[in-house]
Design a protein around this motif. Structure first.
Motif, PDB file in Angstrom:
ATOM      1  N   LEU A 139      42.420 -54.729  29.238  1.00 55.46           N
ATOM      2  CA  LEU A 139      41.856 -53.492  28.699  1.00 55.46           C
ATOM      3  C   LEU A 139      42.343 -53.276  27.282  1.00 55.46           C
ATOM      4  CD1 LEU A 139      42.468 -51.179  31.782  1.00 55.46           C
ATOM      5  CD2 LEU A 139      40.348 -52.370  31.178  1.00 55.46           C
ATOM      6  N   PHE A 155      45.149 -44.640  31.458  1.00 55.79           N
ATOM      7  CA  PHE A 155      44.093 -45.373  32.154  1.00 55.79           C
ATOM      8  C   PHE A 155      44.034 -44.921  33.620  1.00 55.79           C
ATOM      9  CE2 PHE A 155      45.459 -48.264  28.769  1.00 55.79           C
ATOM     10  CZ  PHE A 155      44.244 -48.550  28.163  1.00 55.79           C
ATOM     11  N   TYR A 156      42.817 -44.849  34.156  1.00 47.49           N
ATOM     12  CA  TYR A 156      42.616 -44.468  35.546  1.00 47.49           C
ATOM     13  C   TYR A 156      41.516 -45.353  36.137  1.00 47.49           C
ATOM     14  CZ  TYR A 156      45.325 -40.346  34.363  1.00 47.49           C
ATOM     15  OH  TYR A 156      46.331 -39.509  33.935  1.00 47.49           O
ATOM     16  N   VAL A 157      41.758 -45.795  37.370  1.00 49.94           N
ATOM     17  CA  VAL A 157      40.736 -46.542  38.100  1.00 49.94           C
ATOM     18  C   VAL A 157      40.009 -45.562  39.017  1.00 49.94           C
ATOM     19  CG1 VAL A 157      40.294 -48.405  39.740  1.00 49.94           C
ATOM     20  CG2 VAL A 157      42.058 -48.664  37.982  1.00 49.94           C
ATOM     21  N   ASP A 163      43.254 -49.580  44.043  1.00 48.88           N
ATOM     22  CA  ASP A 163      44.147 -49.454  42.899  1.00 48.88           C
ATOM     23  C   ASP A 163      44.474 -50.848  42.387  1.00 48.88           C
ATOM     24  OD1 ASP A 163      45.820 -48.607  40.959  1.00 48.88           O
ATOM     25  OD2 ASP A 163      47.408 -47.894  42.288  1.00 48.88           O
ATOM     26  N   LEU A 165      44.717 -51.801  39.070  1.00 52.42           N
ATOM     27  CA  LEU A 165      45.363 -51.868  37.760  1.00 52.42           C
ATOM     28  C   LEU A 165      46.850 -52.146  37.933  1.00 52.42           C
ATOM     29  CD1 LEU A 165      44.952 -51.502  34.684  1.00 52.42           C
ATOM     30  CD2 LEU A 165      45.465 -49.067  35.010  1.00 52.42           C
ATOM     31  N   ILE A 171      44.038 -56.418  35.051  1.00 55.83           N
ATOM     32  CA  ILE A 171      43.459 -56.416  36.391  1.00 55.83           C
ATOM     33  C   ILE A 171      43.110 -57.851  36.764  1.00 55.83           C
ATOM     34  CG2 ILE A 171      41.571 -55.569  37.835  1.00 55.83           C
ATOM     35  CD1 ILE A 171      41.256 -53.235  35.891  1.00 55.83           C
ATOM     36  N   THR A 180      33.681 -52.015  39.602  1.00 54.81           N
ATOM     37  CA  THR A 180      34.892 -51.209  39.484  1.00 54.81           C
ATOM     38  C   THR A 180      34.902 -50.492  38.152  1.00 54.81           C
ATOM     39  OG1 THR A 180      36.126 -52.734  40.902  1.00 54.81           O
ATOM     40  CG2 THR A 180      37.419 -51.287  39.474  1.00 54.81           C
ATOM     41  N   VAL A 182      36.758 -48.258  35.277  1.00 55.18           N
ATOM     42  CA  VAL A 182      38.066 -47.918  34.715  1.00 55.18           C
ATOM     43  C   VAL A 182      37.832 -46.918  33.586  1.00 55.18           C
ATOM     44  CG1 VAL A 182      40.179 -48.777  33.644  1.00 55.18           C
ATOM     45  CG2 VAL A 182      38.930 -50.213  35.271  1.00 55.18           C
ATOM     46  N   TYR A 183      38.684 -45.892  33.512  1.00 53.55           N
ATOM     47  CA  TYR A 183      38.554 -44.827  32.525  1.00 53.55           C
ATOM     48  C   TYR A 183      39.763 -44.814  31.603  1.00 53.55           C
ATOM     49  CZ  TYR A 183      34.938 -43.123  35.657  1.00 53.55           C
ATOM     50  OH  TYR A 183      33.813 -43.033  36.434  1.00 53.55           O
TER      51      TYR A 183
END
Length: 692
Positions: A139, A155-157, A163, A165, A171, A180, A182-183
């Motif tokens: 990322l 970062f958030y999945v 989970d 990350l 990942i 998937t 990711v934010y």
């Protein structure tokens, strides 16, 4: 759900393709990013302020749903409200995990609550990307903020995915066995609108890899589009206004070079043909049947033929989606207020009420005839998602009326729902004042109310004399003009003051309006609709005069964004909802807009990817401004000078340019040693010397 017997054509929706939100489950969508002072709430009132809630996706009106807190920061006592659609107000900054108990199991939702922000601080922006190498997804995020801030990135999945990350921020490709999401969120004095990438698995075993998709990017066709809004019942022939006669007039749009046709509402509505102007004319924004077109305009087949005719000319069609409210003559509302109606108990909860016993519905701006729908009722949400499904199959996009009145969670689901089915589907919001929360996974494009209000204030400052707007565009007296002002000015007055805080005493305020997008933290992929006027405003020509209208129109075609014309803006219509002046075009005005459209569509230095540059200049009037646009790919650079006042302005710039105006072909400057003195009536566009 047996709602169909209350529709005019109960069989129509049966042929609608049913779409799914997310993975088809009741999972409530992506992680939520809020502040402790705002929370996730949907209050009654709060005109023009966005609202939000917690709701199951793909809702079943007959199912049972329950919200609880699984995990929260120490010292927090916050809990969701009761009910299938809940509110939640975090009381301590940190991460929360909420649980939704639904018929298909328990779903978890992450809520990240940030501290109460300094609202005067600029909001950061973040751009997330990813690369795949050595069996891992890497990322990379870039954060920025106006001023001297230094944002952190979190970062958030998505909770719907495992989970995956790892601690090093990568990942494993092997961990991705389904799409998937990711934010990334940038955090400074405030937090950003999130950006996202979707990792899509491809191949198996040693051949396994992933593709990286940017789900918040707009459809490519929309980015450089020129939009044309018509007031549907006033655009076609005056004597025979139908879908068919609108189709007969598409040659005008094709000659102009229009890419997108925005149709104001054409469904069965309380305000159809014959509605007097003191009630806004035949505007159609008070729907009585979501599945039937106005029979006075034609049939569903006639509408589909109109869409086909647009597509034959390369024109996309945007449907004005009005789902914040219905008419008070809609069968649902009539059932809600009539205690003797067999469906009264059911439909009473389809609307929001200030006081049900008094039959006082929740409305905006005192518009009693359009009661607000209750998004706290899963049955309402399910019904309106079916409306979305039905119309998404027939048009190329939605313009969401009163988008700020519908919970953010619903728009997130709509974006996922229609985008998952058709990545080319387009979403434009009406949120005034524009709200950056509408970007990044809810809408692709937003009304640029800040620029619009800036143009209005500049018009007031530099108008060359107001036109006589007590006359219609065909020269006849308009007996409804005085009555129109009561209803219509109330609408326009609500949508002002967006440029508050900008110095609108000089023409360079238009540059500040564009730069303000970054300070407000708009999503990097957000597009902006640039407009001089629309169906809720007075005609700029009538209010501010010809010179100001020519300049304001040029602004929308030379600044970053997607220019929009409101029907008749280019032909001299002076009444905001007058019939189109088909037999009385202002040919000089039309030629001006034809030149602007042609140059905007053919020169990359005026298009969406081109940068806006401030340049040094001197002027002899505050009504003039100069700036540059540069295409980073080709290096092509243009200098634009604009003048809102009467007569001719002198604009001096300190750089060499080719003195031939690209719009008119005339020579507009003289000077030596790199300095140029430009004569500008309304607008000139010049090629920077040596920028080939």
């Amino acid at each position: 759900m047996d709602w169909r017997r209350l529709c005019a054509d109960g069989g129509e929706p049966d042929s609608t393709p049913r779409l799914e939100s997310g993975d088809g489950s009741h999972h409530p969508g992506p992680p939520r990013f809020v502040t402790v002072d705002e929370g996730i709430v949907d209050p009654t009132g709060n005109e023009m302020e966005a609202r939000d809630d917690l709701a199951p996706w793909n809702p079943d009106g007959d199912a049972t749903y329950d919200w609880t807190v699984l995990d929260s920061p120490a010292d927090s006592t916050a809990t969701p409200t009761d009910g299938p659609v809940a509110e939640f107000e975090p009381d301590v900054p940190g991460e929360y995990t909420l649980a939704l108990e639904a018929p298909d199991g328990t779903h978890e939702l992450a809520v990240r609550a940030f501290p109460e922000p300094d609202d005067d601080a600029p909001r950061p922006q973040v751009e997330l990307d990813a690369t795949v190498a050595d069996g891992r997804v890497h990322l990379s995020a870039t954060a920025s903020v106006v001023g001297d801030g230094n944002p952190d990135i979190e970062f958030y999945v998505d909770d719907r995915n495992e989970d995956v990350l790892e601690a090093d921020g990568t990942i494993p490709v092997s961990a991705i066995d389904e799409p998937t999401r990711v934010y990334a969120v940038a955090v400074d004095e405030r937090h950003s609108v999130p950006d996202a990438v979707e990792l899509v698995p491809d191949g198996e075993g040693t051949e396994a890899t992933v593709s990286v998709v940017h789900p918040f990017e707009p459809p490519e066709w929309a980015v450089n589009s020129v939009v044309y809004e018509i007031f549907t019942r006033r655009f076609p022939d005056r004597d025979d206004p139908t879908f068919e006669t609108i189709a007969d007039r598409l040659d005008h749009l094709e000659r102009l070079g229009i890419d997108v046709l925005w149709l104001t509402p054409f469904l069965e509505a309380e305000s159809g043909f014959g509605t007097p102007m003191e009630f806004g004319g035949p505007h159609g924004y008070n729907t009585t049947d979501y599945y039937s077109v106005d029979p006075d305009l034609g049939t569903m087949a006639d509408l589909e033929a109109l869409v086909d005719a647009c597509h034959d000319r390369g024109i996309r069609v945007v449907f004005d989606l009005v789902i914040n409210h219905t008419a008070d003559t809609h069968p649902f509302y009539e059932a809600a207020v009539d205690e003797t109606h067999p469906d009264h108990d059911r439909y009473r909860d389809w609307y929001r009420w200030e006081d049900f016993d008094e039959r006082d519905a929740d409305t905006y701006f005192g518009w009693d005839g359009i009661p607000n729908l209750n998004y706290g009722n899963p049955e309402v949400r399910a019904y309106l998602l079916e409306v979305v499904d039905f119309w998404a199959d027939k048009v190329d996009g939605f313009r969401a009326d009163v988008a700020w009145g519908v919970p953010l969670s619903f728009w997130t689901e709509v974006y996922d729902r229609v985008g998952g089915s058709d990545s080319e589907f387009f979403l434009l919001d009406e949120t005034l004042p524009s709200d950056t929360e509408m970007g990044g996974g809810r809408f692709h494009m937003h009304h640029d109310d800040v620029l619009h209000d800036t143009l209005e204030q500049l018009g007031e400052s530099f108008a060359d004399g107001r036109a006589d707007d007590s006359r219609t565009s065909d020269g006849t007296d308009d007996p409804a003009d005085e009555a129109t002002a009561t209803e219509e000015d109330a609408v326009a007055d609500e949508f002002t003051d967006s440029a508050a805080g900008l110095d609108t005493t000089t023409a360079d305020a238009i540059l500040e309006a564009v730069e303000n997008r970054q300070r407000r933290g708009s999503h990097p992929d957000s597009q902006w609709l640039l407009y001089v006027e629309n169906h809720d405003t007075d005609r700029y020509l009538a209010e501010h005069g010809r010179a100001a209208q020519l300049a304001a129109g040029a602004v929308t075609f030379t600044l970053p964004g997607s220019p929009m014309l409101y029907y008749g803006q280019e032909t001299g219509v002076t009444g905001r909802r007058d019939p189109m002046n088909w037999d009385a075009f202002d040919e000089e005005l039309l030629e001006h807009y034809e030149r602007l459209i042609d140059l905007r569509k053919t020169d990359p230095a005026l298009q969406a990817g081109a940068e806006l540059e401030r340049i040094p200049y001197d002027v002899d009037t505050d009504a003039a401004v100069a700036f540059a646009r540069r295409d980073p790919e080709s290096g092509r650079r243009l200098v634009v000078a604009l003048h809102f006042g009467a007569g001719t302005a002198t604009v001096e710039i300190d750089e060499p340019v080719v003195e031939t105006d690209l719009l008119t072909g005339s020579n507009v400057g003289d000077g030596v040693d790199g300095q140029r003195s430009l004569s500008v009536e309304t607008v000139v566009v010049l090629e920077s010397d040596g920028s080939h």
